[in-house]
Design an enzyme around this catalytic site. Sequence first.
Site, mmCIF file in Angstrom:
data_model
loop_
_atom_site.group_PDB
_atom_site.id
_atom_site.type_symbol
_atom_site.label_atom_id
_atom_site.label_comp_id
_atom_site.label_asym_id
_atom_site.label_seq_id
_atom_site.Cartn_x
_atom_site.Cartn_y
_atom_site.Cartn_z
ATOM 1 N N ALA A 52 15.854 -1.752 8.515
ATOM 2 C CA ALA A 52 15.158 -2.838 7.841
ATOM 3 C C ALA A 52 14.337 -2.021 6.634
ATOM 4 O O ALA A 52 13.427 -2.359 6.385
ATOM 5 C CB ALA A 52 14.042 -3.290 8.812
ATOM 6 N N LEU A 53 15.241 -1.530 5.813
ATOM 7 C CA LEU A 53 14.917 -0.740 4.728
ATOM 8 C C LEU A 53 14.052 -1.516 3.779
ATOM 9 O O LEU A 53 14.334 -2.455 3.267
ATOM 10 C CB LEU A 53 15.899 0.109 4.323
ATOM 11 C CG LEU A 53 16.369 1.004 5.366
ATOM 12 C CD1 LEU A 53 17.698 1.951 4.462
ATOM 13 C CD2 LEU A 53 15.502 1.774 5.867
ATOM 14 N N GLY A 56 9.473 0.845 0.308
ATOM 15 C CA GLY A 56 8.906 2.233 0.789
ATOM 16 C C GLY A 56 9.979 3.393 1.405
ATOM 17 O O GLY A 56 9.760 4.455 0.774
ATOM 18 N N HIS A 57 10.704 2.890 2.016
ATOM 19 C CA HIS A 57 11.847 3.805 2.514
ATOM 20 C C HIS A 57 12.551 4.296 1.553
ATOM 21 O O HIS A 57 12.826 5.394 1.342
ATOM 22 C CB HIS A 57 12.720 3.098 3.418
ATOM 23 C CG HIS A 57 12.284 2.630 4.673
ATOM 24 N ND1 HIS A 57 12.082 1.281 5.034
ATOM 25 C CD2 HIS A 57 11.750 3.454 5.868
ATOM 26 C CE1 HIS A 57 11.384 0.972 6.283
ATOM 27 N NE2 HIS A 57 11.269 2.095 6.843
ATOM 28 N N GLN A 81 10.039 4.439 21.773
ATOM 29 C CA GLN A 81 8.859 4.497 21.286
ATOM 30 C C GLN A 81 8.247 2.996 21.306
ATOM 31 O O GLN A 81 7.100 2.558 20.844
ATOM 32 C CB GLN A 81 8.725 5.077 19.920
ATOM 33 C CG GLN A 81 9.642 4.176 18.893
ATOM 34 C CD GLN A 81 9.495 5.128 17.580
ATOM 35 O OE1 GLN A 81 10.297 6.063 17.541
ATOM 36 N NE2 GLN A 81 9.139 4.696 16.593
ATOM 37 N N VAL A 197 3.539 3.349 -0.216
ATOM 38 C CA VAL A 197 3.773 2.324 -1.280
ATOM 39 C C VAL A 197 3.505 1.162 -1.116
ATOM 40 O O VAL A 197 3.460 0.782 0.233
ATOM 41 C CB VAL A 197 5.575 2.277 -1.543
ATOM 42 C CG1 VAL A 197 5.904 1.314 -2.455
ATOM 43 C CG2 VAL A 197 6.180 3.622 -1.781
ATOM 44 N N SER A 207 8.255 -2.577 7.357
ATOM 45 C CA SER A 207 9.397 -3.692 8.020
ATOM 46 C C SER A 207 8.673 -4.828 8.645
ATOM 47 O O SER A 207 9.478 -5.875 8.620
ATOM 48 C CB SER A 207 10.128 -2.755 8.671
ATOM 49 O OG SER A 207 10.855 -1.739 8.195
HETATM 50 O O1 PAF Z 1 8.601 5.925 11.421
HETATM 51 C C1 PAF Z 1 9.603 5.552 11.970
HETATM 52 O O2 PAF Z 1 10.303 4.641 11.359
HETATM 53 C C2 PAF Z 1 9.827 5.947 13.404
HETATM 54 O O3 PAF Z 1 8.623 6.383 14.088
HETATM 55 C C3 PAF Z 1 10.783 7.160 13.038
HETATM 56 C C4 PAF Z 1 10.011 8.337 12.577
HETATM 57 C C5 PAF Z 1 11.961 6.755 12.423
HETATM 58 C C6 PAF Z 1 11.251 7.719 14.603
HETATM 59 O O4 PAF Z 1 12.045 6.676 15.500
#
Ligand code: PAF
Length: 301
Positions: A52-53, A56-57, A81, A197, A207
Amino acid sequence: MIQPQHTGGRVNVLTTPEVITSIDELRSRLASARERAVPGDARIVLVPTMGALHAGHLTLVRRARSRGDIVVVSIFVNPLQFGAGEDLNTYPRTLDADVAALAEEGVDFVFAPTSQVMYPAGAASTRVTAGAVGALYEGAARPGHFDGMLTVVAKLFNIVGPDLAVFGQKDAQQVFLVERMLADLDFRLALEIVPIVREEGGLALSSRNRNLDPAQRLAARSLSAGLDAAASAAPQGVAAALAAAHARIDVQPLVKLDYLVVVDPRTFLPVGADHVGPARMLVAALVGNTRLIDNVALDIP
Ligand code: PAF
Protein backbone atom coordinates in the site's frame (compact mmCIF):
# COMPACT_ATOMS: atom_id res chain seq x y z
CA MET A 1 14.35 -10.84 -17.75
CA ILE A 2 17.63 -9.73 -16.25
CA GLN A 3 19.28 -7.07 -18.35
CA PRO A 4 22.40 -5.64 -16.76
CA GLN A 5 22.79 -1.95 -17.49
CA HIS A 6 25.66 0.23 -16.48
CA THR A 7 24.51 3.69 -15.52
CA GLY A 8 27.31 5.86 -14.26
CA GLY A 9 28.98 4.26 -11.26
CA ARG A 10 26.23 1.82 -10.36
CA VAL A 11 24.89 -1.32 -11.88
CA ASN A 12 21.18 -1.35 -12.56
CA VAL A 13 20.48 -5.06 -12.52
CA LEU A 14 16.95 -5.04 -13.93
CA THR A 15 14.94 -2.67 -16.03
CA THR A 16 11.77 -3.35 -14.05
CA PRO A 17 11.46 -5.03 -10.69
CA GLU A 18 10.96 -8.72 -10.78
CA VAL A 19 8.37 -9.91 -8.30
CA ILE A 20 9.73 -12.91 -6.44
CA THR A 21 7.70 -14.93 -3.97
CA SER A 22 10.10 -17.72 -3.05
CA ILE A 23 12.97 -17.41 -0.56
CA ASP A 24 15.28 -19.74 -2.53
CA GLU A 25 14.56 -17.95 -5.78
CA LEU A 26 15.28 -14.55 -4.23
CA ARG A 27 18.54 -15.78 -2.71
CA SER A 28 19.75 -17.25 -6.00
CA ARG A 29 18.76 -14.14 -8.02
CA LEU A 30 20.53 -11.90 -5.51
CA ALA A 31 23.63 -14.10 -5.62
CA SER A 32 23.83 -13.89 -9.41
CA ALA A 33 23.05 -10.17 -9.41
CA ARG A 34 25.90 -9.65 -6.93
CA GLU A 35 28.26 -11.71 -9.11
CA ARG A 36 27.41 -9.73 -12.20
CA ALA A 37 27.91 -6.41 -10.48
CA VAL A 38 31.12 -4.63 -11.30
CA PRO A 39 33.55 -4.59 -9.50
CA GLY A 40 31.99 -7.49 -7.62
CA ASP A 41 31.18 -5.89 -4.28
CA ALA A 42 27.62 -4.80 -4.95
CA ARG A 43 25.78 -3.30 -2.03
CA ILE A 44 22.30 -4.69 -1.39
CA VAL A 45 19.80 -2.30 0.17
CA LEU A 46 16.48 -3.52 1.60
CA VAL A 47 13.35 -1.48 2.17
CA PRO A 48 10.91 -3.59 4.23
CA THR A 49 7.26 -2.62 3.70
CA MET A 50 3.76 -3.99 4.03
CA GLY A 51 2.79 -2.52 0.65
CA ALA A 52 0.00 0.00 0.00
CA LEU A 53 2.88 2.24 -0.92
CA HIS A 54 2.61 6.02 -0.66
CA ALA A 55 4.99 8.90 -1.22
CA GLY A 56 6.62 8.25 2.17
CA HIS A 57 7.63 4.73 1.12
CA LEU A 58 8.87 6.03 -2.22
CA THR A 59 11.15 8.43 -0.35
CA LEU A 60 12.66 5.42 1.44
CA VAL A 61 13.06 3.64 -1.89
CA ARG A 62 14.79 6.66 -3.45
CA ARG A 63 17.16 6.81 -0.52
CA ALA A 64 17.84 3.09 -0.96
CA ARG A 65 18.45 3.57 -4.69
CA SER A 66 20.97 6.32 -3.94
CA ARG A 67 22.81 4.15 -1.41
CA GLY A 68 23.14 0.82 -3.13
CA ASP A 69 23.59 -1.19 -6.28
CA ILE A 70 20.80 -3.71 -5.82
CA VAL A 71 17.56 -2.49 -4.25
CA VAL A 72 15.09 -4.98 -2.80
CA VAL A 73 11.68 -3.89 -1.55
CA SER A 74 9.78 -6.46 0.48
CA ILE A 75 6.00 -6.34 0.50
CA PHE A 76 4.49 -8.56 3.14
CA VAL A 77 1.54 -7.91 5.42
CA ASN A 78 2.96 -9.73 8.39
CA PRO A 79 0.21 -11.53 10.35
CA LEU A 80 2.51 -11.91 13.35
CA GLN A 81 2.42 -8.19 14.10
CA PHE A 82 -1.37 -7.86 14.06
CA GLY A 83 -3.38 -8.67 17.17
CA ALA A 84 -6.84 -10.19 17.39
CA GLY A 85 -9.42 -7.64 16.25
CA GLU A 86 -6.84 -5.53 14.40
CA ASP A 87 -6.97 -4.69 10.69
CA LEU A 88 -5.00 -7.65 9.24
CA ASN A 89 -7.81 -8.67 6.91
CA THR A 90 -8.68 -5.17 5.79
CA TYR A 91 -5.11 -3.85 5.56
CA PRO A 92 -4.88 -2.44 2.01
CA ARG A 93 -3.24 -4.81 -0.48
CA THR A 94 -2.32 -3.09 -3.74
CA LEU A 95 0.49 -5.21 -5.20
CA ASP A 96 0.06 -4.28 -8.89
CA ALA A 97 0.04 -0.55 -8.17
CA ASP A 98 2.96 -0.98 -5.76
CA VAL A 99 5.07 -2.80 -8.36
CA ALA A 100 4.25 -0.15 -10.98
CA ALA A 101 5.37 2.59 -8.57
CA LEU A 102 8.56 0.68 -7.73
CA ALA A 103 9.34 0.25 -11.44
CA GLU A 104 9.42 4.05 -11.70
CA GLU A 105 11.99 4.14 -8.92
CA GLY A 106 14.38 1.65 -10.53
CA VAL A 107 13.89 -1.05 -7.90
CA ASP A 108 15.55 -4.34 -8.83
CA PHE A 109 13.59 -6.94 -6.88
CA VAL A 110 10.23 -6.98 -5.13
CA PHE A 111 10.03 -9.77 -2.58
CA ALA A 112 6.34 -10.51 -2.04
CA PRO A 113 6.06 -13.82 -0.20
CA THR A 114 2.85 -15.39 1.03
CA SER A 115 2.32 -16.18 4.71
CA GLN A 116 2.81 -19.84 3.81
CA VAL A 117 6.29 -19.04 2.47
CA MET A 118 7.26 -16.96 5.50
CA TYR A 119 5.61 -19.16 8.11
CA PRO A 120 5.27 -22.67 6.67
CA ALA A 121 4.49 -24.10 10.11
CA GLY A 122 1.65 -21.62 10.63
CA ALA A 123 3.57 -19.09 12.72
CA ALA A 124 7.19 -18.69 13.69
CA SER A 125 7.55 -20.68 16.89
CA THR A 126 10.88 -19.01 17.47
CA ARG A 127 10.29 -15.31 17.97
CA VAL A 128 12.37 -12.28 18.64
CA THR A 129 11.15 -10.59 21.80
CA ALA A 130 11.17 -6.84 21.99
CA GLY A 131 11.60 -6.74 25.78
CA ALA A 132 10.25 -4.11 28.16
CA VAL A 133 10.26 -1.21 25.69
CA GLY A 134 8.25 -3.38 23.33
CA ALA A 135 5.42 -3.41 25.86
CA LEU A 136 5.18 0.41 26.06
CA TYR A 137 3.26 2.93 23.91
CA GLU A 138 2.37 1.09 20.66
CA GLY A 139 3.20 -2.19 22.39
CA ALA A 140 0.75 -1.44 25.22
CA ALA A 141 -2.04 -0.79 22.72
CA ARG A 142 -1.01 -3.69 20.47
CA PRO A 143 0.34 -6.52 22.66
CA GLY A 144 2.78 -8.74 20.73
CA HIS A 145 3.03 -6.26 17.85
CA PHE A 146 6.73 -5.58 18.27
CA ASP A 147 7.68 -9.23 18.79
CA GLY A 148 5.94 -9.99 15.49
CA MET A 149 7.56 -7.01 13.78
CA LEU A 150 11.07 -7.87 14.97
CA THR A 151 10.61 -11.52 14.05
CA VAL A 152 9.69 -10.73 10.45
CA VAL A 153 12.38 -8.06 10.16
CA ALA A 154 15.00 -10.56 11.41
CA LYS A 155 13.73 -13.11 8.86
CA LEU A 156 13.86 -10.53 6.05
CA PHE A 157 17.42 -9.57 7.02
CA ASN A 158 18.43 -13.25 6.94
CA ILE A 159 16.64 -13.90 3.64
CA VAL A 160 17.91 -10.83 1.76
CA GLY A 161 21.30 -10.37 3.45
CA PRO A 162 21.31 -6.61 2.91
CA ASP A 163 24.27 -4.35 3.62
CA LEU A 164 21.83 -1.59 4.50
CA ALA A 165 18.15 -1.40 5.39
CA VAL A 166 16.09 1.77 5.15
CA PHE A 167 13.29 2.57 7.60
CA GLY A 168 11.05 5.59 8.12
CA GLN A 169 11.23 7.74 11.25
CA LYS A 170 7.42 7.80 11.51
CA ASP A 171 7.53 4.47 13.35
CA ALA A 172 9.97 5.80 15.94
CA GLN A 173 9.51 2.94 18.42
CA GLN A 174 9.95 0.41 15.63
CA VAL A 175 13.19 2.13 14.61
CA PHE A 176 14.46 2.10 18.20
CA LEU A 177 13.67 -1.61 18.59
CA VAL A 178 15.19 -2.61 15.24
CA GLU A 179 18.36 -0.67 16.07
CA ARG A 180 18.54 -2.41 19.42
CA MET A 181 17.92 -5.84 17.85
CA LEU A 182 20.82 -5.26 15.45
CA ALA A 183 23.11 -4.41 18.36
CA ASP A 184 21.85 -7.14 20.70
CA LEU A 185 21.85 -9.94 18.13
CA ASP A 186 25.01 -8.86 16.24
CA PHE A 187 23.44 -8.39 12.83
CA ARG A 188 25.96 -7.15 10.29
CA LEU A 189 24.10 -4.45 8.46
CA ALA A 190 23.59 -0.73 8.75
CA LEU A 191 20.29 1.12 9.11
CA GLU A 192 19.39 4.37 7.52
CA ILE A 193 16.43 6.29 8.93
CA VAL A 194 14.56 8.67 6.66
CA PRO A 195 12.63 11.67 8.07
CA ILE A 196 8.83 11.62 8.17
CA VAL A 197 7.09 12.67 4.95
CA ARG A 198 4.00 14.82 5.54
CA GLU A 199 1.08 15.84 3.38
CA GLU A 200 0.13 19.49 3.10
CA GLY A 201 -1.31 20.44 6.47
CA GLY A 202 1.22 18.28 8.29
CA LEU A 203 -0.43 14.86 8.57
CA ALA A 204 2.31 12.19 8.47
CA LEU A 205 1.87 9.90 5.46
CA SER A 206 0.57 6.44 6.36
CA SER A 207 -1.08 3.61 4.46
CA ARG A 208 -3.93 3.91 6.96
CA ASN A 209 -4.68 7.57 6.03
CA ARG A 210 -6.80 6.27 3.15
CA ASN A 211 -9.33 5.12 5.78
CA LEU A 212 -9.94 8.72 6.95
CA ASP A 213 -12.92 10.66 5.67
CA PRO A 214 -12.36 14.38 4.89
CA ALA A 215 -13.46 15.58 8.34
CA GLN A 216 -11.25 13.02 10.08
CA ARG A 217 -8.32 13.92 7.84
CA LEU A 218 -8.67 17.56 8.81
CA ALA A 219 -8.96 16.71 12.52
CA ALA A 220 -5.92 14.40 12.26
CA ARG A 221 -3.78 17.42 11.43
CA SER A 222 -3.99 18.35 15.10
CA LEU A 223 -1.43 15.60 15.82
CA SER A 224 1.35 17.20 13.79
CA ALA A 225 0.19 20.66 14.87
CA GLY A 226 0.53 19.50 18.49
CA LEU A 227 4.02 18.17 17.85
CA ASP A 228 5.05 21.42 16.13
CA ALA A 229 3.74 23.42 19.08
CA ALA A 230 5.66 21.11 21.44
CA ALA A 231 8.90 21.62 19.50
CA SER A 232 8.43 25.40 19.77
CA ALA A 233 7.68 25.16 23.52
CA ALA A 234 10.59 22.77 24.23
CA PRO A 235 12.95 25.59 25.34
CA GLN A 236 10.56 26.03 28.32
CA GLY A 237 10.92 22.37 29.31
CA VAL A 238 9.11 19.01 29.16
CA ALA A 239 5.91 20.15 30.90
CA ALA A 240 5.56 23.15 28.57
CA ALA A 241 6.08 20.96 25.50
CA LEU A 242 3.42 18.50 26.69
CA ALA A 243 0.99 21.30 27.53
CA ALA A 244 1.47 22.89 24.11
CA ALA A 245 0.74 19.60 22.33
CA HIS A 246 -2.30 18.81 24.51
CA ALA A 247 -3.69 22.29 23.80
CA ARG A 248 -3.77 21.49 20.07
CA ILE A 249 -4.91 17.87 20.23
CA ASP A 250 -7.39 17.72 23.11
CA VAL A 251 -9.72 20.25 21.49
CA GLN A 252 -10.43 17.94 18.52
CA PRO A 253 -13.54 15.84 19.24
CA LEU A 254 -12.76 13.43 16.39
CA VAL A 255 -9.30 12.66 17.81
CA LYS A 256 -9.19 10.21 20.74
CA LEU A 257 -5.72 10.54 22.20
CA ASP A 258 -4.12 7.26 23.27
CA TYR A 259 -0.74 8.52 24.49
CA LEU A 260 1.36 11.64 24.35
CA VAL A 261 4.76 11.13 25.91
CA VAL A 262 8.27 12.53 25.86
CA VAL A 263 10.97 9.84 25.78
CA ASP A 264 14.72 9.74 26.08
CA PRO A 265 15.97 8.67 22.63
CA ARG A 266 18.74 6.57 24.22
CA THR A 267 16.40 4.38 26.30
CA PHE A 268 12.96 5.13 24.88
CA LEU A 269 11.71 5.49 28.45
CA PRO A 270 9.64 8.51 29.53
CA VAL A 271 11.75 11.43 30.68
CA GLY A 272 11.23 13.28 33.96
CA ALA A 273 10.03 16.89 34.14
CA ASP A 274 13.63 18.02 34.72
CA HIS A 275 15.00 16.30 31.57
CA VAL A 276 17.53 18.30 29.62
CA GLY A 277 18.95 17.43 26.20
CA PRO A 278 17.61 15.56 23.20
CA ALA A 279 14.18 13.96 23.56
CA ARG A 280 11.42 12.66 21.32
CA MET A 281 7.71 13.29 21.70
CA LEU A 282 5.48 10.40 20.61
CA VAL A 283 1.78 10.62 19.96
CA ALA A 284 -0.88 8.04 19.06
CA ALA A 285 -4.59 8.58 18.59
CA LEU A 286 -7.66 6.97 17.15
CA VAL A 287 -9.38 9.04 14.51
CA GLY A 288 -12.59 7.19 13.81
CA ASN A 289 -11.38 3.59 13.71
CA THR A 290 -7.99 4.54 12.32
CA ARG A 291 -4.98 4.44 14.60
CA LEU A 292 -2.44 7.14 13.77
CA ILE A 293 1.02 7.72 15.20
CA ASP A 294 3.49 10.55 14.83
CA ASN A 295 6.58 11.90 16.58
CA VAL A 296 9.03 14.78 16.66
CA ALA A 297 12.52 15.39 17.99
CA LEU A 298 12.69 17.91 20.84
CA ASP A 299 15.71 19.73 22.12
CA ILE A 300 15.29 20.71 25.76
CA PRO A 301 18.02 23.15 26.82
O1 PAF B 1 6.83 -0.64 9.07
C1 PAF B 1 6.30 -1.60 8.47
O2 PAF B 1 5.69 -1.46 7.42
C2 PAF B 1 6.40 -2.99 9.08
O3 PAF B 1 6.37 -2.94 10.46
C3 PAF B 1 7.65 -3.76 8.59
C4 PAF B 1 8.93 -3.09 9.06
C5 PAF B 1 7.64 -3.86 7.08
C6 PAF B 1 7.64 -5.18 9.17
O4 PAF B 1 6.50 -5.87 8.79
